[in-house]
Every structure is written in C-alpha cells, then in structure tokens.
Design an enzyme around this catalytic site. Structure first.
Site, PDB file in Angstrom:
ATOM      1  CD  GLU A 249     -24.790  30.026  31.209  1.00  0.00           C
ATOM      2  OE1 GLU A 249     -24.502  28.803  31.102  1.00  0.00           O
ATOM      3  OE2 GLU A 249     -25.085  30.738  30.259  1.00  0.00           O
ATOM      4  CB  CYS A 283     -24.426  26.843  27.327  1.00  0.00           C
ATOM      5  SG  CYS A 283     -25.607  28.106  27.784  1.00  0.00           S
TER       6      CYS A 283
HETATM    7  P1  NAD Z   1     -12.906  29.143  24.592  1.00  0.00           P
HETATM    8  O1  NAD Z   1     -13.036  28.299  25.783  1.00  0.00           O
HETATM    9  O2  NAD Z   1     -11.547  29.594  24.172  1.00  0.00           O
HETATM   10  O3  NAD Z   1     -13.756  30.497  24.767  1.00  0.00           O
HETATM   11  C1  NAD Z   1     -15.085  30.525  25.248  1.00  0.00           C
HETATM   12  C2  NAD Z   1     -15.396  31.965  25.615  1.00  0.00           C
HETATM   13  O4  NAD Z   1     -14.594  32.352  26.713  1.00  0.00           O
HETATM   14  C3  NAD Z   1     -15.043  32.972  24.503  1.00  0.00           C
HETATM   15  O5  NAD Z   1     -16.008  33.987  24.512  1.00  0.00           O
HETATM   16  C4  NAD Z   1     -13.675  33.518  24.898  1.00  0.00           C
HETATM   17  O6  NAD Z   1     -13.456  34.831  24.436  1.00  0.00           O
HETATM   18  C5  NAD Z   1     -13.756  33.472  26.384  1.00  0.00           C
HETATM   19  N1  NAD Z   1     -12.468  33.256  27.015  1.00  0.00           N
HETATM   20  C6  NAD Z   1     -11.537  32.329  26.691  1.00  0.00           C
HETATM   21  N2  NAD Z   1     -10.495  32.410  27.526  1.00  0.00           N
HETATM   22  C7  NAD Z   1     -10.778  33.419  28.398  1.00  0.00           C
HETATM   23  C8  NAD Z   1     -10.097  33.982  29.501  1.00  0.00           C
HETATM   24  N3  NAD Z   1      -8.904  33.528  29.938  1.00  0.00           N
HETATM   25  N4  NAD Z   1     -10.688  35.013  30.150  1.00  0.00           N
HETATM   26  C9  NAD Z   1     -11.893  35.486  29.780  1.00  0.00           C
HETATM   27  N5  NAD Z   1     -12.591  34.976  28.751  1.00  0.00           N
HETATM   28  C10 NAD Z   1     -12.034  33.950  28.069  1.00  0.00           C
HETATM   29  O7  NAD Z   1     -13.565  28.392  23.409  1.00  0.00           O
HETATM   30  P2  NAD Z   1     -14.214  28.821  22.060  1.00  0.00           P
HETATM   31  O8  NAD Z   1     -13.574  28.051  20.972  1.00  0.00           O
HETATM   32  O9  NAD Z   1     -14.331  30.303  21.863  1.00  0.00           O
HETATM   33  O10 NAD Z   1     -15.653  28.276  22.356  1.00  0.00           O
HETATM   34  C11 NAD Z   1     -15.869  26.904  22.428  1.00  0.00           C
HETATM   35  C12 NAD Z   1     -16.245  26.434  23.786  1.00  0.00           C
HETATM   36  O11 NAD Z   1     -16.685  27.502  24.593  1.00  0.00           O
HETATM   37  C13 NAD Z   1     -17.412  25.494  23.654  1.00  0.00           C
HETATM   38  O12 NAD Z   1     -16.972  24.174  23.717  1.00  0.00           O
HETATM   39  C14 NAD Z   1     -18.306  25.830  24.801  1.00  0.00           C
HETATM   40  O13 NAD Z   1     -18.075  24.946  25.866  1.00  0.00           O
HETATM   41  C15 NAD Z   1     -17.844  27.139  25.309  1.00  0.00           C
HETATM   42  N6  NAD Z   1     -18.830  28.200  25.194  1.00  0.00           N
HETATM   43  C16 NAD Z   1     -19.822  28.213  26.111  1.00  0.00           C
HETATM   44  C17 NAD Z   1     -20.777  29.199  26.050  1.00  0.00           C
HETATM   45  C18 NAD Z   1     -21.911  29.248  27.033  1.00  0.00           C
HETATM   46  O14 NAD Z   1     -22.930  29.850  26.734  1.00  0.00           O
HETATM   47  N7  NAD Z   1     -21.778  28.683  28.228  1.00  0.00           N
HETATM   48  C19 NAD Z   1     -20.705  30.159  25.055  1.00  0.00           C
HETATM   49  C20 NAD Z   1     -19.654  30.128  24.127  1.00  0.00           C
HETATM   50  C21 NAD Z   1     -18.699  29.145  24.228  1.00  0.00           C
END
Ligand code: NAD
Length: 477
Positions: A249, A283
């Site tokens: 997702e 999202c």
């Molecule tokens: P990010 O991409 O670093 O992290 C997003 C999420 O993924 C966080 O919860 C993080 O802990 C987790 N994550 C990151 N790297 C991971 C890995 N290697 N393995 C497992 N989990 C991992 O970015 P961010 O600054 O925390 O969030 C911003 C971006 O994340 C946004 O631009 C958005 O696209 C996305 N996001 C999407 C949703 C959603 O509901 N689809 C929710 C939160 C964030």
C-alpha cells in the site's frame, strides 16, 4: 498520559536487549516525550520464533474461537479509545477529534475481520470420477511481517493485525518509531482480549534493518507494507527474491476533478476537509485539483477562503482544525515543493510557509498557475499543499489524471450520471470516489494500482490477502 514504550514479544511486554533507543518527540512542541527501544537481531529472532510457535497453535484454532477473541479486542478498543487517541495526538500531532475517530474506527475494523474470518469458504469441484472428491480449501498463509507508517498509526496497524489474525496467521508488526504510543495501546487490547502468546508481536527498530532481517527469514511467509513507493519497491524486490507474497500500500497523488456542472460550494468544502485532514499526510488525500474553466474562479476563491480560515495549532486545543506535520522531514519537504513551484512561476493563493518556529506547523497552502515542470504536479506532496489546475474538456483531464505512475485514489465532482460513469470507468486508480468521500471503510477494499502498489486491505479482499489456496483430491472414503 502517554504510555510505556516497549516491544510485545511472545505474549510479554519487554525492552528487549535495549542496547539502542530513539527519541519520541511531540511534533507540536518539539519536546521529547519518551525513549523507544530499537530491536536487536536477538530481539527479532525472539519475535520470529514466537511467531512460528504462535502460528502453529493459532492456525488450528477454530475460526469461531478466533472471532470471539477478536470481538473482545474490539470491545476493549471501544472502552479505551480516548487514551489511545491522546497517545496519538501526543506523538503524531493530529487534532484530538481526528485521533478519536481513528481509534474508534479501529474497533469497527476488528469486528469486520472477526466476522469475515468465519467466512473463509472453500468449495467442492465436481469430479470426472464419481469416486473422487475434489476440495478447494483456504488456509492461513503463515507468519506475516508487517510494516506500518506514522500517518495513521492505529488505522494502518489494525487492518494488518486484524486481517492476519482473522485468517489464522501470526504476525510481527514493526510500527512507526516516530508515533509508537497508540499502536502499543492497540496491541495491549489484543493481549488483554486473550490473543495467545506469539500470535501477535510488536517491535520497533531501524526500519531498513528490521525489514531486511524479517523478510529474509524463512519463518515469514507474507509481507505487508504501507509507506512510500520508493521503499515499497525495495521491500517488494527483497520479498520477490525470497518468493514471499506481498501486499503493498504505497504512495499516491490523487486527482480531484471539479467539472463545469459541479456543486462548487459542496466541492470546495469537501476538497478542503479532505486535503487538510491530518495536515495532508494521507496517501489517499486529494493532491492535484483539476477544475473546469467555467467554475475555476468561483472554486479557487472559495477553496482558498476555506483554507485561510483553518485554525492551525496543537492537536489538544479544541479549536485546532489542522495540527503540525508529523516530523521535521515533512516541513523541509513541503517548503521545498512550494519554493520550487513559486520559483518556476506559480501563484500562492494561501499559505506557503511555516507557522512560527516551534513545532512543525505549516500553513494550509493553495497554489495556482503552476507550470507543468513544477515538482508538485508529479511528486507525491504528502502535506498541506493544494495545486489548482484548469481544464476545458473531459478527455484532457482524464489523460492528465492518468499521466502519473501513481494510481491510488481519485475524486470527482459532477452533476451528470454519464460523466460520473465515464470517470469511474476511465480513471486509472484503485479507488474512485464521486461527489463525496467514500473510501477506507472496513467492509470495502482499499488499495492501489500502478506504482501505488498491489493488493487490498479491507473488504473480503483484506482477508484473502492472508489466505492461500490448497486443492485436495481424495478417493476411497
Ligand atoms: P520514508 O520513505 O523514509 O518512510 C515511509 C515509511 O516507511 C516510514 O514509516 C518508515 O519507517 C518506513 N520505512 C522506511 N524505510 C523502510 C525500510 N527499509 N523498511 C521498512 N520500513 C521502512 O519517508 P518518510 O519521510 O517517513 O515519509 C514520507 C514519505 O512516505 C511520503 O512521501 C509518503 O510517500 C510516504 N508515506 C506513505 C504512507 C502511506 O500511507 N502510503 C504513509 C507514510 C508515509
């Protein structure tokens, strides 16, 4: 008021090896509110072994008994939702009213899965040989590794936990390190409801370390991730290498189309409510507003008026309509998107900057006259920015809406049934909502296509995600 920050492994609350911790910060004040343990490999091994044992017992527990435990968990969530909501506003920042709705709706999700888990029907296929009986049965896929983000800490976690448990799977969930409090309280409800040891495990850690370790483990049979497209690609590739099933997702950049015949007042009010809910960190939030020339002036005027009126502040203040961004990274990212658009020639109709210098507050922002090369029109903004773009015919707006790699949610406003049907058919999106907001209910599927991921959470599809098919052919009975 907050909670003890711990893991939950094999039915016990534990700090694990506690050799590393991270800071949990209130995004409204910037103050530290707790220290969170980060899992070591030994902690993860404990969770994996517990999940393997938990699966053995839970997968042969009857659907009836599993359902009863899940319904008890739902009742506990209802009883405790106020505390869960306060924990969420404290570490994630959203207004208490939004946190309360999210906490309460967790009970609805659990109840839905408690019931749906009793309907994991198989079938009998007529055989070519009358002595042969051919059965198709649905079985739990195995121990699950789930990764959930910080924007809806309870909602993102409960859909995975309740779906997996209802299907008969055990689960290890790595919840968000930045907003852990309410998930801990959610897991406590399952524990107190009598979920057996090892069936549900909660850890926190360095995200890349934890996902890499869990996905590679032969114990894990299914991976469910909610987060960015970029991270989803990496986890999907690793899961594919190890032939693990996945539900992804991921990010979105939802078009919100306002047609010439739309009820402009209703469209502007809904657009404003949806856009700035959870400070735009959703999202499925509308993030590209395509407005027909005929109603562009009236829509943009009303929408910017509403955005300017929103009260931004601490989520515990009852007057607050939009809280802070959940972390300082989002503040930097949103300012960069606004600056990029304005430098390239966009016009600001509202907001465009941070509020004060304490906490992660950003003004609800509306932009127009945005050049096509602005990053905002193609990168997921994940924050309180609304770009308004004109269109003059349906084909062109459908093409623009479909032009990105994303395909999570799409919204439209029109008085025409014909146009509604055409938009429903032609928008490349996992979910389409027309003339209202109708997404994310427990009984309906939630999920994307294209780079927004695959698989659904919610609806009967949400249970299917944790089931696998076995064919049994037997003779001689
Ligand atoms: P990010 O991409 O670093 O992290 C997003 C999420 O993924 C966080 O919860 C993080 O802990 C987790 N994550 C990151 N790297 C991971 C890995 N290697 N393995 C497992 N989990 C991992 O970015 P961010 O600054 O925390 O969030 C911003 C971006 O994340 C946004 O631009 C958005 O696209 C996305 N996001 C999407 C949703 C959603 O509901 N689809 C929710 C939160 C964030």
């Amino acid at each position: 008021m907050y909670t003890d920050l711990m893991f939950y492994i094999d039915g016990e609350w534990t700090l694990g090896e506690a050799d590393r911790t991270s800071s949990v910060v209130n995004p409204s004040t910037g103050e530290e509110i707790g220290r969170l343990p980060l899992a070591s490999k030994r902690d993860l091994d404990a969770a994996l072994n517990a999940a393997a044992r938990g699966f053995e017992a839970w997968s042969v527990t009857s659907a009836y008994d599993r359902s009863a435990i899940l319904r008890r968990a739902a009742a506990l969530v209802r009883e405790r939702h106020e505390h869960m909501a306060r924990c969420m506003t404290l570490d994630q920042g959203k207004p208490l009213g939004e946190s309360t709705l999210e906490a309460k709706s967790a009970a609805d999700h659990i109840e839905w899965y408690a019931e749906e888990g009793r309907r994991a029907y198989g079938r009998i296929v007529p055989s070519r040989n009358p002595a042969v009986r051919q059965l198709v049965v649905r079985e739990p896929v195995g121990p699950v590794a789930a990764f959930t983000p910080w924007n809806f800490p309870i909602n993102q976690a409960v859909r995975k936990i309740a779906g997996a448990l209802a299907a008969g799977c055990s689960i290890i969930i790595k919840a968000p390190e930045e907003a852990p409090g309410s998930v801990i309280e959610l897991v406590r409800c399952f524990h107190d409801a009598g979920v057996p040891k090892g069936v549900l495990n909660l850890v926190f850690g360095i995200p890349a370390e934890v996902s890499d370790y869990l996905i590679r483990s032969p114990i894990i049979r299914k991976v469910s991730f909610t987060g960015s497209t970029e991270v989803g690609r990496k986890l999907g590739a690793l899961a594919a290498e190890h032939l693990k099933l996945t539900t992804m997702e991921l990010g979105g950049h939802a078009p919100f189309i306002v047609c010439a015949d739309a009820d402009v007042e209703a469209a502007a009010a809904l657009a404003c409510g949806l856009k700035f809910r959870n400070a735009g960190q959703v999202c499925a939030s509308p993030s590209r507003f395509y407005v027909h020339d005929a109603v562009f002036e009236s829509f943009s005027l009303r929408f910017s008026e509403l955005a300017n009126q929103l009260k931004v502040g601490d989520g515990f203040d009852p007057a607050t309509q939009m809280g802070p961004l959940a972390n300082a990274r989002r503040l930097t990212a949103i300012q960069a998107l606004v600056d990029d658009a304005t430098v390239k020639g966009a016009t600001l109709l509202a907001g465009g900057e941070r509020v004060g210098d304490k906490g992660n507050f950003f003004k609800p922002t509306v932009l127009t006259e945005i050049p096509v090369e602005a990053r905002l029109l193609c990168e997921e903004p994940f924050g309180p920015i609304a770009p308004l773009v004109r269109f003059d015919n349906l084909d062109s707006v459908i093409n623009q809406a479909n032009s990105l790699e994303y395909g999570l949610a799409a919204f439209a406003f029109t008085a025409s049934l014909k146009t509604s049907t055409e938009l429903g058919n032609r928008l490349q999106s996992g979910m389409v909502s027309i003339n209202h907001f109708g997404l994310a209910l427990p009984e309906t599927p939630f999920g994307g296509i294209k780079a927004s991921g695959h698989g659904s959470e919610g609806g009967s599809e949400g249970l299917d995600a944790y089931l696998t098919t076995k064919f049994i052919s037997q003779i001689g009975c």
